[in-house]
Design a protein around this motif. Structure first.
Motif, PDB file in Angstrom:
ATOM      1  N   GLY A 160      -3.449   2.051  -2.057  1.00  0.00           N
ATOM      2  CA  GLY A 160      -4.454   2.404  -1.072  1.00  0.00           C
ATOM      3  C   GLY A 160      -4.945   3.819  -1.259  1.00  0.00           C
TER       4      GLY A 160
ATOM      5  N   VAL B  99      -5.174  -4.728  -1.816  1.00  0.00           N
ATOM      6  CA  VAL B  99      -4.556  -3.422  -1.980  1.00  0.00           C
ATOM      7  C   VAL B  99      -4.456  -3.160  -3.481  1.00  0.00           C
TER       8      VAL B  99
ATOM      9  N   SER C 169       0.828  -1.202   0.000  1.00  0.00           N
ATOM     10  CA  SER C 169       0.000   0.000   0.000  1.00  0.00           C
ATOM     11  C   SER C 169       0.864   1.254   0.000  1.00  0.00           C
TER      12      SER C 169
END
Length: 311
Positions: free
Chosen positions: A77, A98, A71
């Motif tokens: 993210g 993710v 992430s």
């Protein structure tokens, strides 16, 4: 068009994953019991249809850390508004999404990863994922390699050095060939940072059904072979091209091959088994070495996404 025909048309639409099980077409609902998802209530295409990389490792903690690392490293993210939440509603495994990466724990040993693979293969099928890659990332014992070396598996072999995964089905031993993607392995090797202070190499990986006797250790609770037997066996493995030993690779290679999914295995060595059995690195070394396959995978993901104009 009857219900079965409609379901088959929906599942085949745009999906490159075709599990070799004709009975799936006849099920109105499929419950993926151990990861806690089902086809009738979990909107699998909407939630998972963009998955390109399914990464698996033994530990739930490791795979959560990997999801956090990916992430941060790739920014998925932030870009997609993804919240780092365990998507398994059971406590058997953990799973984090993710961006286009799934990070999933597979437990320890081939029975555990086999159950997970059945359900993950069905998941990416029902979700309509295209050109998906399955990768096992983990730790291992090395053969003739400096501890901390990352090994990208060439061929996954069993304890007899055969490129086969053998499983009892209906009272008979069924042998399935191990088939990993040579293309993915080559691209993983190319993703290594030449400035890194550790090596990334390739070789055969031996998968065993046991950590102690099955890997020729002499430090388990039971040992009926000699030190000389152990050394002779490990030397024979080395001469057969084996460079590392773990407990899940042949299962992943065989199941990915059967489902025509590109598969790979990337592990970091924690010791040289030709020199001993005990895993004695410091916690700091363990953490650093465990991160090395993660960094390699991050670089591999970036390279693949750049080719598609997605990064």
């Amino acid at each position: 068009m009857d219900g079965t025909t409609e379901k088959k048309a929906r599942l085949d639409n745009g999906s490159s994953v075709r599990p070799p099980n004709p009975y799936l077409e006849k099920q109105d609902v499929d419950v993926l019991f151990h990861i806690g998802l089902a086809t009738d209530k979990d909107q699998l295409p909407a939630r998972f249809g963009d998955v390109k990389f399914v990464c698996m490792g033994g530990s739930t903690t490791r795979m959560k850390r990997f999801a956090e690392f990916i992430s941060e490293r790739l920014g998925f993210g932030t870009q997609n508004g993804t919240v780092l939440t365990d998507l398994c509603s059971t406590d058997r495994y953990c799973m984090y999404k993710v961006g286009c990466v799934l990070s999933v724990s597979h437990g320890m040993g081939m029975p555990s990863i086999s159950i997970l693979l059945h359900e993950l293969i069905k998941l990416v099928h029902y979700a309509g994922c295209k050109d998906v890659v399955f990768i096992r990332m983990g730790t291992c014992g090395g053969l003739g390699l400096k501890p901390g070396t990352v090994v990208v598996t060439d061929t996954a072999v069993n304890e007899m050095f055969e490129p086969a995964y053998k499983v009892p089905i209906l009272g008979k031993i069924v042998s399935r060939p191990t088939q990993l993607s040579k293309e993915v392995a080559t691209e993983l090797l190319a993703a290594h940072d030449s400035n890194a202070d550790y090596d990334v190499t390739t070789g055969n990986t031996m998968s065993t059904s046991d950590f102690y006797e099955g890997q020729a250790r002499i430090d388990g609770a039971i040992c009926e072979h000699t030190l000389e037997d152990k050394i002779a066996y490990l030397q024979a493995a080395y001469e057969a091209g084996v460079r590392n030993i773990e407990m899940e690779g042949t299962c992943l290679a065989a199941m990915c091959g059967a489902a025509k999914i590109k598969g790979a295995v990337v592990c970091v060595t924690l010791l040289d088994r030709l020199l001993g059995d005990q895993v004695t690195m410091t916690p700091e070394q363990h953490q650093e070495w465990e991160h090395r396959p993660q960094e390699l995978l991050a670089r591999f993901f970036i390279n693949q996404l750049r080719k598609e104009g997605l990064y």
